[in-house]
Design an enzyme around this catalytic site. Structure first.
Site, PDB file in Angstrom:
ATOM      1  N   HIS A  10       0.851  -1.190   0.000  1.00  0.00           N
ATOM      2  CA  HIS A  10       0.000   0.000   0.000  1.00  0.00           C
ATOM      3  C   HIS A  10       0.890   1.243   0.000  1.00  0.00           C
ATOM      4  O   HIS A  10       1.251   1.773   1.045  1.00  0.00           O
ATOM      5  CB  HIS A  10      -0.916  -0.005   1.230  1.00  0.00           C
ATOM      6  CG  HIS A  10      -1.971   1.056   1.217  1.00  0.00           C
ATOM      7  ND1 HIS A  10      -3.309   0.763   1.091  1.00  0.00           N
ATOM      8  CD2 HIS A  10      -1.897   2.399   1.313  1.00  0.00           C
ATOM      9  CE1 HIS A  10      -4.015   1.893   1.124  1.00  0.00           C
ATOM     10  NE2 HIS A  10      -3.168   2.898   1.262  1.00  0.00           N
ATOM     11  N   HIS A  12       1.298   4.921  -2.247  1.00  0.00           N
ATOM     12  CA  HIS A  12       0.852   5.831  -3.306  1.00  0.00           C
ATOM     13  C   HIS A  12       2.078   6.411  -4.002  1.00  0.00           C
ATOM     14  O   HIS A  12       2.947   7.005  -3.350  1.00  0.00           O
ATOM     15  CB  HIS A  12      -0.012   6.934  -2.723  1.00  0.00           C
ATOM     16  CG  HIS A  12      -1.314   6.440  -2.172  1.00  0.00           C
ATOM     17  ND1 HIS A  12      -2.451   6.333  -2.944  1.00  0.00           N
ATOM     18  CD2 HIS A  12      -1.648   5.997  -0.936  1.00  0.00           C
ATOM     19  CE1 HIS A  12      -3.441   5.846  -2.199  1.00  0.00           C
ATOM     20  NE2 HIS A  12      -2.980   5.635  -0.982  1.00  0.00           N
ATOM     21  N   HIS A 190      -9.628   1.083  -0.906  1.00  0.00           N
ATOM     22  CA  HIS A 190      -9.557   1.802   0.357  1.00  0.00           C
ATOM     23  C   HIS A 190     -10.925   1.754   1.038  1.00  0.00           C
ATOM     24  O   HIS A 190     -11.935   2.128   0.444  1.00  0.00           O
ATOM     25  CB  HIS A 190      -9.204   3.277   0.123  1.00  0.00           C
ATOM     26  CG  HIS A 190      -7.753   3.520  -0.187  1.00  0.00           C
ATOM     27  ND1 HIS A 190      -7.092   2.882  -1.204  1.00  0.00           N
ATOM     28  CD2 HIS A 190      -6.854   4.361   0.400  1.00  0.00           C
ATOM     29  CE1 HIS A 190      -5.838   3.317  -1.236  1.00  0.00           C
ATOM     30  NE2 HIS A 190      -5.663   4.206  -0.286  1.00  0.00           N
ATOM     31  N   GLU A 193     -10.742   3.304   6.649  1.00  0.00           N
ATOM     32  CA  GLU A 193      -9.811   4.269   7.237  1.00  0.00           C
ATOM     33  C   GLU A 193     -10.642   5.302   7.996  1.00  0.00           C
ATOM     34  O   GLU A 193     -10.437   5.539   9.182  1.00  0.00           O
ATOM     35  CB  GLU A 193      -8.970   4.936   6.153  1.00  0.00           C
ATOM     36  CG  GLU A 193      -7.988   5.977   6.688  1.00  0.00           C
ATOM     37  CD  GLU A 193      -7.242   6.705   5.588  1.00  0.00           C
ATOM     38  OE1 GLU A 193      -6.187   7.282   5.889  1.00  0.00           O
ATOM     39  OE2 GLU A 193      -7.708   6.711   4.425  1.00  0.00           O
ATOM     40  N   ASP A 271       1.841   3.982   3.146  1.00  0.00           N
ATOM     41  CA  ASP A 271       0.832   4.861   2.567  1.00  0.00           C
ATOM     42  C   ASP A 271       1.472   5.998   1.759  1.00  0.00           C
ATOM     43  O   ASP A 271       1.644   5.884   0.552  1.00  0.00           O
ATOM     44  CB  ASP A 271      -0.079   5.403   3.680  1.00  0.00           C
ATOM     45  CG  ASP A 271      -1.440   5.845   3.187  1.00  0.00           C
ATOM     46  OD1 ASP A 271      -1.750   5.614   2.010  1.00  0.00           O
ATOM     47  OD2 ASP A 271      -2.213   6.407   3.983  1.00  0.00           O
ATOM     48  N   ASP A 272       1.818   7.096   2.427  1.00  0.00           N
ATOM     49  CA  ASP A 272       2.457   8.262   1.805  1.00  0.00           C
ATOM     50  C   ASP A 272       3.603   8.696   2.723  1.00  0.00           C
ATOM     51  O   ASP A 272       3.491   9.692   3.455  1.00  0.00           O
ATOM     52  CB  ASP A 272       1.453   9.410   1.648  1.00  0.00           C
ATOM     53  CG  ASP A 272       0.196   8.984   0.898  1.00  0.00           C
ATOM     54  OD1 ASP A 272       0.214   9.012  -0.337  1.00  0.00           O
ATOM     55  OD2 ASP A 272      -0.796   8.615   1.557  1.00  0.00           O
TER      56      ASP A 272
END
Length: 325
Positions: A10, A12, A190, A193, A271-272
């Site tokens: 996961h 981005h 997604h 969350e 994630d980021d």
């Protein structure tokens, strides 16, 4: 923890861009992005909605296939440095050619070439997952799904949805997901969350993903956890992201251990990472400190990620050997 072989499911692609890389591109293109950076050069945002705006502003300087080739190299370098041997990165035709299929082919080709070079140089394997952007709406999601369906292969292997989880319903995006599934793309989405357990259940019912991005709010519902455990749906959990964005107040409150003990299959991702001041080594360190996880637990997580990865059996066999040795 740096030397442990890691898999990340996961990530981005644009969200993994180092701030210095984005600042450098902005300077080359004479674009003023000073408002999205802190004085120390890190990304500046306040809350999830503002984060999405800053993300899209940073992405605005990625304007060509060559820019994405350079981005791919930068992202995979930092992942490999953290001991990641396999990564699945979310890419979107929304940012790569405006959902035009032929333009998207050029972007994807550039990303793939850079990824293959990184594998030769650094030993990290990448696969791409196309994501539609939920808050861009269902019509654009259909266009994104068409781009994915037209370019599915051994590199582009999955389809999912990111963005503002509170926009629209799973039913709004069912057509796009059906298109992707018919093209034999693997499905993630997604969910959970920000959305509650009912929204997770609806995503499972309507979009039928084999993995969920985040999914951590499933811990609020024992029956949903039981359903996830029995079905084998895998959660792409991003603890550092959840803490940074306020999904949970702190690491001790994160439900990943509760989910794991309930039999839910979990993996760990970032994630980021530059937005949330994290990386795979930091995630591992904080999980070890908070929950007492040892190398055997992390090995189990890595093997779960291999099982859940959207890649071919030959690649999985190679990854398992690297983990086990």
């Amino acid at each position: 923890m740096k030397d442990l072989p890691k898999l990340e499911l996961h990530l981005h692609h644009e969200g993994a861009a180092p701030p210095a890389f984005i600042r450098g591109l902005a300077a080359e293109k004479n674009v003023d992005l000073s408002g999205i950076f802190e004085p120390d050069g890190s990304y500046r945002f306040d809350g999830f909605t503002h984060f999405l705006s800053v993300y899209e502003a940073a992405t605005s300087v990625l304007q060509s296939p060559e820019d994405y080739a350079r981005l791919t190299r930068a992202v995979l370098e930092q992942s490999a440095e953290a001991g990641v041997i396999y990564t699945e990165s979310f890419v979107s035709p929304d940012f790569c050619g405006g959902r035009d299929v032929e333009a998207w082919r050029d972007y994807l080709h550039a990303i793939r070439e850079a990824a293959e070079q990184a594998e030769r140089d650094m030993g990290i394997t990448m696969r791409a997952i196309v994501t539609c952007i939920r808050h861009f709406g269902p019509e654009k999601a259909r266009e994104t799904a068409l781009c994915a369906a037209e370019t599915v292969g051994d590199f582009l292997t999955g389809f999912g949805m990111a963005g503002d989880e509170m926009k629209g319903t799973p039913e709004d995006f069912a057509y796009a997901f059906d298109m992707a599934r018919e093209a034999e793309l693997r499905i993630t989405c997604h969910s959970g969350e920000w959305g509650d357990p009912k929204s997770i259940a609806r995503t499972l019912d309507v979009l039928r993903p084999e993995r969920l991005g985040h999914g951590v709010r499933a811990a609020e519902d024992p029956r949903l956890m039981e359903r996830l455990a029995e079905s084998g749906v895998v959660l792409e959990v991003c603890p550092g992201s959840n803490v940074a964005l306020g999904v949970v107040p702190d690491w001790a409150s994160h439900p990943i251990e509760r989910l794991r003990r309930a039999g839910v299959r979990v993996t760990v991702s970032t994630d980021d990472p530059p937005f949330f001041h994290t990386g795979m080594v930091r995630e591992y360190d904080r999980l070890a400190d908070t929950f007492g996880w040892d190398e055997e637990v992390f090995r189990e997580l890595a093997l779960t990620a291999v099982d859940a990865a959207f890649c071919d059996d030959e690649t999985k066999t190679r990854l398992r050997k690297r983990i086990e040795t």
